[in-house]
Design an enzyme around this catalytic site. Structure first.
Site, PDB file in Angstrom:
ATOM      1  N   SER A  20      22.159  58.268  33.010  1.00  0.00           N
ATOM      2  CA  SER A  20      23.340  58.917  34.201  1.00  0.00           C
ATOM      3  C   SER A  20      23.820  59.412  35.679  1.00  0.00           C
ATOM      4  O   SER A  20      22.797  60.793  36.366  1.00  0.00           O
ATOM      5  CB  SER A  20      24.495  59.252  33.259  1.00  0.00           C
ATOM      6  N   SER A  22      25.838  61.777  36.998  1.00  0.00           N
ATOM      7  CA  SER A  22      26.966  61.500  36.813  1.00  0.00           C
ATOM      8  C   SER A  22      26.563  63.098  37.119  1.00  0.00           C
ATOM      9  O   SER A  22      26.489  64.235  37.822  1.00  0.00           O
ATOM     10  CB  SER A  22      27.725  62.341  34.926  1.00  0.00           C
ATOM     11  N   THR A  67      30.081  59.086  27.041  1.00  0.00           N
ATOM     12  CA  THR A  67      30.254  57.667  26.902  1.00  0.00           C
ATOM     13  C   THR A  67      29.581  57.462  26.073  1.00  0.00           C
ATOM     14  O   THR A  67      30.508  58.124  24.906  1.00  0.00           O
ATOM     15  CB  THR A  67      29.269  57.917  28.299  1.00  0.00           C
ATOM     16  N   LYS A  71      33.373  56.676  23.479  1.00  0.00           N
ATOM     17  CA  LYS A  71      34.650  56.997  24.510  1.00  0.00           C
ATOM     18  C   LYS A  71      35.763  57.276  23.004  1.00  0.00           C
ATOM     19  O   LYS A  71      37.130  57.261  23.640  1.00  0.00           O
ATOM     20  CB  LYS A  71      34.573  55.988  24.803  1.00  0.00           C
ATOM     21  N   ASP A 106      38.677  56.466  34.499  1.00  0.00           N
ATOM     22  CA  ASP A 106      39.000  55.354  35.607  1.00  0.00           C
ATOM     23  C   ASP A 106      40.192  55.199  36.212  1.00  0.00           C
ATOM     24  O   ASP A 106      39.618  54.561  36.960  1.00  0.00           O
ATOM     25  CB  ASP A 106      38.283  54.344  34.360  1.00  0.00           C
ATOM     26  N   GLY A 133      38.754  43.680  29.851  1.00  0.00           N
ATOM     27  CA  GLY A 133      38.150  44.432  28.190  1.00  0.00           C
ATOM     28  C   GLY A 133      38.647  46.134  28.897  1.00  0.00           C
ATOM     29  O   GLY A 133      39.697  46.070  29.120  1.00  0.00           O
ATOM     30  N   GLY A 134      37.712  46.774  28.156  1.00  0.00           N
ATOM     31  CA  GLY A 134      37.817  48.942  28.585  1.00  0.00           C
ATOM     32  C   GLY A 134      38.722  48.584  29.614  1.00  0.00           C
ATOM     33  O   GLY A 134      39.146  49.766  30.268  1.00  0.00           O
ATOM     34  N   ARG A 156      38.454  34.582  30.299  1.00  0.00           N
ATOM     35  CA  ARG A 156      38.193  33.615  29.634  1.00  0.00           C
ATOM     36  C   ARG A 156      38.503  33.323  28.346  1.00  0.00           C
ATOM     37  O   ARG A 156      39.094  32.411  27.882  1.00  0.00           O
ATOM     38  CB  ARG A 156      36.239  33.718  29.576  1.00  0.00           C
ATOM     39  N   THR A 157      38.788  34.392  27.695  1.00  0.00           N
ATOM     40  CA  THR A 157      39.072  34.516  26.543  1.00  0.00           C
ATOM     41  C   THR A 157      40.018  34.922  26.073  1.00  0.00           C
ATOM     42  O   THR A 157      41.080  35.899  26.379  1.00  0.00           O
ATOM     43  CB  THR A 157      38.291  35.481  25.601  1.00  0.00           C
ATOM     44  N   ARG A 160      42.651  37.811  24.820  1.00  0.00           N
ATOM     45  CA  ARG A 160      42.141  39.162  24.853  1.00  0.00           C
ATOM     46  C   ARG A 160      42.976  39.463  25.727  1.00  0.00           C
ATOM     47  O   ARG A 160      44.379  40.491  25.887  1.00  0.00           O
ATOM     48  CB  ARG A 160      40.978  39.235  25.137  1.00  0.00           C
TER      49      ARG A 160
HETATM   50  P1  ATR Z   1      34.190  46.285  29.865  1.00  0.00           P
HETATM   51  O1  ATR Z   1      34.301  47.459  29.220  1.00  0.00           O
HETATM   52  O2  ATR Z   1      33.168  46.844  31.147  1.00  0.00           O
HETATM   53  O3  ATR Z   1      35.861  45.364  30.348  1.00  0.00           O
HETATM   54  P2  ATR Z   1      34.317  44.235  28.096  1.00  0.00           P
HETATM   55  O4  ATR Z   1      34.529  44.581  27.390  1.00  0.00           O
HETATM   56  O5  ATR Z   1      32.491  43.573  27.203  1.00  0.00           O
HETATM   57  O6  ATR Z   1      33.243  45.576  29.199  1.00  0.00           O
HETATM   58  O7  ATR Z   1      34.796  43.167  28.903  1.00  0.00           O
HETATM   59  C1  ATR Z   1      33.684  42.360  29.575  1.00  0.00           C
HETATM   60  C2  ATR Z   1      34.887  41.401  30.296  1.00  0.00           C
HETATM   61  O8  ATR Z   1      34.244  40.483  31.571  1.00  0.00           O
HETATM   62  C3  ATR Z   1      35.483  40.349  29.049  1.00  0.00           C
HETATM   63  O9  ATR Z   1      36.694  40.337  30.346  1.00  0.00           O
HETATM   64  C4  ATR Z   1      34.438  39.212  29.678  1.00  0.00           C
HETATM   65  O10 ATR Z   1      35.543  38.250  29.331  1.00  0.00           O
HETATM   66  P3  ATR Z   1      36.226  37.666  27.344  1.00  0.00           P
HETATM   67  O11 ATR Z   1      36.864  38.478  26.949  1.00  0.00           O
HETATM   68  O12 ATR Z   1      36.035  36.054  26.945  1.00  0.00           O
HETATM   69  O13 ATR Z   1      34.663  37.805  26.889  1.00  0.00           O
HETATM   70  C5  ATR Z   1      33.989  39.037  30.709  1.00  0.00           C
HETATM   71  N1  ATR Z   1      33.058  37.529  30.774  1.00  0.00           N
HETATM   72  C6  ATR Z   1      31.860  38.432  30.923  1.00  0.00           C
HETATM   73  N2  ATR Z   1      30.870  37.590  30.820  1.00  0.00           N
HETATM   74  C7  ATR Z   1      32.111  36.629  31.476  1.00  0.00           C
HETATM   75  C8  ATR Z   1      31.925  34.195  31.677  1.00  0.00           C
HETATM   76  N3  ATR Z   1      30.146  34.291  31.723  1.00  0.00           N
HETATM   77  N4  ATR Z   1      32.825  33.730  32.241  1.00  0.00           N
HETATM   78  C9  ATR Z   1      34.063  35.168  32.255  1.00  0.00           C
HETATM   79  N5  ATR Z   1      34.209  36.188  32.213  1.00  0.00           N
HETATM   80  C10 ATR Z   1      33.151  36.797  31.443  1.00  0.00           C
END
Ligand code: ATR
Length: 280
Positions: A20, A22, A67, A71, A106, A133-134, A156-157, A160
């Protein structure tokens, strides 16, 4: 008690004890401000986390960073503030009036970096955030806190993005990934929170030329330091905020809470961490 035992110390709690930046950051600030203090990495397995956090001061610490993979669990072991609750994860712990508190830095890492790199960014009426994501939760919370009226959230999804919008309220508009291109012309602020563009991952394919002329572009990815997205934005003359800046700014609050002085993110600190990153 020995003199050594009285030195204020914080730590990073993780499992396994991954490399890390940090310690590098906090040791730099301790040195720069002439504070006698410590910052160590503590490898704590999940089954020991509750005991370690609940007795943090007995373990010799005035506070901690948390970390992966702790978390979310840390949130339930402490009294979290609104930011940690909204993000659903704690990354910084400290004592306040004898109670162990938690926040998620963050949020201010993201906004603090934008304030430093692109003052006035918060006059944007529309922000486009990629990813749900997070990391995206911290970004969206920060944008709403700073009064951005429309936060378009593409993932992408899409479910979420919808779930996140449901939690954060009417200012957040979930959109399909395919809609990103058409939203670019009104995005005064574009933020990438996905892993696209990270070393070893596919590139983020965007037509930067469709952004408004004074748009600000932020990328949370910091390996590589200059992502293809930031490179394209700079080539167009847009203001940018990079992932390393956010990493440095998110460390400010923890240091202040533990050691009582607000440290500065200096070019010297940036160069130090940059050199460490390029060693990998
Ligand atoms: P973090 O906590 O760092 O945000 P995460 O929760 O794994 O990590 O989120 C990763 C993000 O990158 C998500 O929004 C993911 O999209 P999905 O929710 O559809 O999985 C996005 N991501 C990762 N690979 C991707 C790709 N090839 N194309 C589009 N989005 C992608």
């Amino acid at each position: 008690m020995t003199a050594e035992a009285k030195i204020r110390a914080a730590c990073l709690i993780g499992w396994p004890a991954a490399h890390s930046r940090s310690p590098l950051i906090h040791h730099y600030w301790l040195r720069a401000l002439g504070i006698e203090g410590g910052y160590s990495i503590e490898a704590v397995p999940p089954e020991n986390l509750a005991e370690f956090v609940q007795h943090l001061s007995r373990h010799g610490f005035v506070g901690a960073n948390v970390t992966l993979p702790h978390k979310e669990h840390a949130l339930t072991l402490t009294k979290p503030d609104a930011r940690a609750r909204a993000v659903g994860a704690a990354n910084t712990l400290w004592y306040e009036a004898g109670e162990l508190r938690a926040t998620n830095t963050d949020v201010e890492g993201f906004v603090g970096n934008l304030d430093a790199c692109a003052p006035g960014w918060d006059t944007a009426s529309d922000a486009l955030v990629l990813g749900a994501g997070g990391a995206s939760r911290a970004v969206v919370f920060g944008l709403i806190e700073r009064g951005i009226r429309h936060v378009h959230l593409a993932n992408r999804t899409v479910e979420r993005a919808r779930a996140l919008a449901d939690q954060f309220g009417a200012n957040v508009h979930p959109v399909a990934w395919e809609a990103v291109g058409d939203l670019l012309p009104r995005a005064n602020l574009l933020v990438n929170t996905t892993s696209l563009g990270m070393r070893g991952q596919p590139a983020l394919e965007l037509e930067i030329g469709r952004l408004p002329p004074r748009a600000v572009v932020a990328d949370l990815v910091y390996v590589p330091l200059e992502t293809p997205l930031l490179k394209a934005a700079r080539a167009r003359g847009l203001r940018t905020a990079d992932g390393l800046g956010m990493l440095l700014h998110q460390a400010v609050r923890g240091f202040e809470l533990w050691f009582g002085r607000r440290p500065a993110v200096t070019p010297e600190l940036r160069a130090l961490v940059e050199a460490d990153l390029t060693r990998d």
